[in-house]
Motif scaffolding. Structure first.
Motif, PDB file in Angstrom:
ATOM      1  N   ILE A  63       4.499   0.155  19.933  1.00  0.00           N
ATOM      2  CA  ILE A  63       5.988  -0.844  19.639  1.00  0.00           C
ATOM      3  C   ILE A  63       6.448   0.412  18.000  1.00  0.00           C
ATOM      4  O   ILE A  63       5.215   0.793  17.397  1.00  0.00           O
ATOM      5  CB  ILE A  63       5.376  -2.115  19.050  1.00  0.00           C
ATOM      6  N   LEU A 113      -1.220  -3.623  19.760  1.00  0.00           N
ATOM      7  CA  LEU A 113      -1.420  -3.095  18.818  1.00  0.00           C
ATOM      8  C   LEU A 113      -2.153  -1.142  19.068  1.00  0.00           C
ATOM      9  O   LEU A 113      -2.019  -0.066  19.086  1.00  0.00           O
ATOM     10  CB  LEU A 113      -2.240  -3.292  17.163  1.00  0.00           C
ATOM     11  N   ILE A 159       0.535  -1.271  -0.065  1.00  0.00           N
ATOM     12  CA  ILE A 159      -0.172   0.187   0.050  1.00  0.00           C
ATOM     13  C   ILE A 159       0.935   0.777   0.250  1.00  0.00           C
ATOM     14  O   ILE A 159       0.178   2.315  -0.215  1.00  0.00           O
ATOM     15  CB  ILE A 159      -1.443   0.014   0.947  1.00  0.00           C
ATOM     16  N   GLY A 218       4.534   3.746  12.708  1.00  0.00           N
ATOM     17  CA  GLY A 218       3.092   2.357  12.325  1.00  0.00           C
ATOM     18  C   GLY A 218       4.100   1.154  11.547  1.00  0.00           C
ATOM     19  O   GLY A 218       5.238   1.724  10.545  1.00  0.00           O
ATOM     20  N   GLY A 244       6.719  -0.736  13.685  1.00  0.00           N
ATOM     21  CA  GLY A 244       6.690  -1.524  13.271  1.00  0.00           C
ATOM     22  C   GLY A 244       5.939  -2.918  13.032  1.00  0.00           C
ATOM     23  O   GLY A 244       4.719  -2.094  13.413  1.00  0.00           O
ATOM     24  N   GLN A 265      -8.338   8.041  14.570  1.00  0.00           N
ATOM     25  CA  GLN A 265      -8.532   8.746  15.578  1.00  0.00           C
ATOM     26  C   GLN A 265     -10.316   7.930  16.231  1.00  0.00           C
ATOM     27  O   GLN A 265      -9.933   8.736  17.512  1.00  0.00           O
ATOM     28  CB  GLN A 265      -8.527  10.147  14.967  1.00  0.00           C
TER      29      GLN A 265
HETATM   30  N1  LIG Z   1      -6.150   1.317   3.790  1.00  0.00           N
HETATM   31  C1  LIG Z   1      -5.515   0.122   3.809  1.00  0.00           C
HETATM   32  O1  LIG Z   1      -5.384  -0.398   3.031  1.00  0.00           O
HETATM   33  C2  LIG Z   1      -4.629   0.497   5.273  1.00  0.00           C
HETATM   34  C3  LIG Z   1      -4.156  -0.825   5.475  1.00  0.00           C
HETATM   35  C4  LIG Z   1      -3.136  -0.873   6.053  1.00  0.00           C
HETATM   36  C5  LIG Z   1      -3.130  -0.140   7.042  1.00  0.00           C
HETATM   37  N2  LIG Z   1      -4.131   1.033   7.141  1.00  0.00           N
HETATM   38  C6  LIG Z   1      -4.799   1.899   8.742  1.00  0.00           C
HETATM   39  O2  LIG Z   1      -3.401   2.776   8.147  1.00  0.00           O
HETATM   40  C7  LIG Z   1      -3.272   2.622   9.759  1.00  0.00           C
HETATM   41  C8  LIG Z   1      -1.746   2.151  10.243  1.00  0.00           C
HETATM   42  O3  LIG Z   1      -1.771   0.753  10.005  1.00  0.00           O
HETATM   43  P1  LIG Z   1      -0.043   0.339  10.794  1.00  0.00           P
HETATM   44  O4  LIG Z   1      -0.508  -1.132  10.588  1.00  0.00           O
HETATM   45  O5  LIG Z   1       0.778   1.215  10.925  1.00  0.00           O
HETATM   46  O6  LIG Z   1      -0.952   0.652  12.493  1.00  0.00           O
HETATM   47  P2  LIG Z   1       0.467   0.373  13.522  1.00  0.00           P
HETATM   48  O7  LIG Z   1       1.665  -0.182  13.366  1.00  0.00           O
HETATM   49  O8  LIG Z   1      -0.433   0.296  14.322  1.00  0.00           O
HETATM   50  O9  LIG Z   1       0.563   1.535  14.081  1.00  0.00           O
HETATM   51  C9  LIG Z   1      -0.365   2.966  13.860  1.00  0.00           C
HETATM   52  C10 LIG Z   1       0.648   4.097  14.916  1.00  0.00           C
HETATM   53  O10 LIG Z   1      -0.440   5.438  15.063  1.00  0.00           O
HETATM   54  C11 LIG Z   1      -0.134   5.926  16.088  1.00  0.00           C
HETATM   55  N3  LIG Z   1      -1.629   6.865  16.570  1.00  0.00           N
HETATM   56  C12 LIG Z   1      -2.312   6.195  16.626  1.00  0.00           C
HETATM   57  N4  LIG Z   1      -4.309   6.302  16.881  1.00  0.00           N
HETATM   58  C13 LIG Z   1      -3.207   7.921  16.678  1.00  0.00           C
HETATM   59  C14 LIG Z   1      -3.553   9.059  16.859  1.00  0.00           C
HETATM   60  N5  LIG Z   1      -4.904   9.414  17.098  1.00  0.00           N
HETATM   61  N6  LIG Z   1      -3.757   9.961  16.663  1.00  0.00           N
HETATM   62  C15 LIG Z   1      -1.724   9.905  15.947  1.00  0.00           C
HETATM   63  N7  LIG Z   1      -1.377   8.510  15.802  1.00  0.00           N
HETATM   64  C16 LIG Z   1      -1.980   7.445  16.595  1.00  0.00           C
HETATM   65  C17 LIG Z   1      -0.022   5.483  17.140  1.00  0.00           C
HETATM   66  O11 LIG Z   1       1.953   5.887  16.868  1.00  0.00           O
HETATM   67  P3  LIG Z   1       2.688   6.395  18.033  1.00  0.00           P
HETATM   68  O12 LIG Z   1       3.064   6.281  19.167  1.00  0.00           O
HETATM   69  O13 LIG Z   1       3.218   7.589  17.004  1.00  0.00           O
HETATM   70  O14 LIG Z   1       0.621   7.838  18.614  1.00  0.00           O
HETATM   71  C18 LIG Z   1       0.789   3.722  16.260  1.00  0.00           C
HETATM   72  O15 LIG Z   1       1.035   2.622  16.813  1.00  0.00           O
HETATM   73  C19 LIG Z   1      -4.536   2.583  11.125  1.00  0.00           C
HETATM   74  O16 LIG Z   1      -5.696   3.130  10.983  1.00  0.00           O
HETATM   75  C20 LIG Z   1      -5.024   1.526   9.532  1.00  0.00           C
HETATM   76  O17 LIG Z   1      -6.592   0.898  10.079  1.00  0.00           O
HETATM   77  C21 LIG Z   1      -5.009   0.926   6.108  1.00  0.00           C
END
Ligand SMILES: NC(=O)c1ccc[n+]([C@@H]2O[C@H](COP(=O)([O-])OP(=O)(O)OC[C@H]3O[C@@H](n4cnc5c(N)ncnc54)[C@H](OP(=O)(O)O)[C@@H]3O)[C@@H](O)[C@H]2O)c1
Length: 341
Positions: A329, A324, A128, A152, A331, A240
């Motif tokens: 974490i 999560l 992605i 993340g 990565g 959020q």
């Molecule tokens: N559209 C798609 O196809 C697709 C595919 C994969 C993932 N995603 C989306 O991408 C996002 C990230 O996925 P990921 O797998 O990278 O997740 P992840 O590894 O869990 O990382 C997300 C990071 O976002 C930060 N965060 C969480 N809530 C926040 C908030 N309200 N405001 C600011 N920062 C926040 C946190 O780090 P900090 O310590 O920096 O706060 C968290 O560790 C998710 O929303 C997921 O649904 C979408």
């Protein structure tokens, strides 16, 4: 033969996730059955399990957006795949399982010698990230973007691919994760202590070429306002809407209306879109295999190196969701289906 899988019978916290067992059915024509070695946990999984977002998989379901493993059997009409072959694939749901039957054309061969855990950390996140940078935003070397949730799983992938392409990144994440993003050449902004928009506006006076925003809610509008004419906001998540298990669905709706849909009515030369891993399937049907092949090639060549936060047995999926949700974490968490192997 039987296989275990994770099942969410209803919406709720991580505790709703169950480990169940089912028989492995033979493949239908055009399908292949894969024994899954590794499958990722994504930031989206807890949101879907909790029923926090309006579209996408909903309980009752099996979570998981990717699988990596070996083909065990192929259907009558399948050519070009054989038992023993290493493959990876994106799935709309159901990846957290020991065995899965999938249409053979979804399975992308994995180059020899790659670790299934590393492939699982690449399949969704780098795919992605690659599509957002190169197909949706079509960015060039020297352009400037903001990457939210930069430490993340997806954020790290975006920073690594952006660096390879010479794209400059502002990276928002909490202060404790600063080094993870500065090591990748990004300009860190601790969004919990600083107003990211003020910092960027002061430094990037001409505006940004793109904003990659999985935070949603109020963040979409703030990101959009940082764009120059010709720039694009790519919303791709709604983190959020859930904090400490509390769901605020209205924030998601407000974010989409004010940050993605509303700006489309303004003739100001800036674009917005909400992207997901399946967004390009209809308009660019070749993109899935091309882009997955490209990120696997980069992995094989050592040009990308996913950060594996933890590997855990499939049976610990609920624990992975808890981790999560704590956002502690850096990565990707990868579930391993047979830790003995
Ligand atoms: N559209 C798609 O196809 C697709 C595919 C994969 C993932 N995603 C989306 O991408 C996002 C990230 O996925 P990921 O797998 O990278 O997740 P992840 O590894 O869990 O990382 C997300 C990071 O976002 C930060 N965060 C969480 N809530 C926040 C908030 N309200 N405001 C600011 N920062 C926040 C946190 O780090 P900090 O310590 O920096 O706060 C968290 O560790 C998710 O929303 C997921 O649904 C979408």
């Amino acid at each position: 033969m039987e296989g275990r899988y994770i099942f969410a019978p209803r919406t709720g916290g991580p505790e709703v996730l169950e480990v169940r067992t089912r028989p492995v059915e033979p493949p239908k024509p055009h399908e292949a059955v894969v024994r899954v070695q590794a499958t990722g946990v994504s930031g989206g999984d807890p949101l879907f399990r909790a029923g926090a977002v309006p579209v996408g998989p909903r309980p009752p379901f099996t979570p998981g957006f990717d699988i990596t493993g070996t083909v065990v059997s192929v259907g009558d009409d399948v050519t070009g795949l054989e038992p023993g072959q290493s493959v990876t694939a994106l799935v709309k749901s159901g990846g957290n399982t020991e065995y899965i039957a999938l249409p053979a054309d979804r399975l992308v061969p994995v180059p020899d010698g790659l670790d299934p855990v590393e492939v699982a950390a690449t399949t969704l996140n780098y795919f992605i990230a690659h599509q957002m940078l190169h197909r949706v935003a079509a960015l060039r070397s020297g352009q400037r973007i903001v990457v939210h949730a930069a430490a993340g799983g997806v954020g790290i992938a975006v920073l690594q691919l952006a660096r390879l392409a010479g794209i400059e990144c502002y990276a928002t994440c909490s202060g404790g994760k600063r080094d993870s993003v500065t090591e990748l050449g990004a300009r860190h902004i601790d969004y919990q202590k600083e107003n990211f928009a003020d910092v960027i506006r002061a430094e990037a006076k001409d505006g940004l070429d793109a904003a990659l925003d999985p935070i949603g809610g109020t963040s979409f509008r703030r990101s959009y306002k940082l764009l120059r004419r010709g720039g694009i906001l790519i919303g791709y998540g709604q983190s959020q809407v859930m904090k400490d298990g509390e769901i605020k669905k209205s924030l998601g709706a407000v974010g989409l209306l004010t940050g993605i849909l509303g700006p489309k009515l303004l003739p100001d030369g800036r674009r917005t879109t909400f992207y997901n891993a399946w967004s390009l399937e209809k308009s660019q049907p070749h993109a899935y295999r091309e882009d997955m092949g490209e990120v696997l090639r980069l992995l094989k060549g050592g040009e990308i190196a996913p950060i594996i936060a933890e590997t855990m047995p499939l049976t610990d999926t609920a624990k992975a969701h808890e981790i999560l949700e704590r956002a502690s974490i850096v990565g990707k968490i990868v579930l391993v289906c047979d830790p003995a192997q």
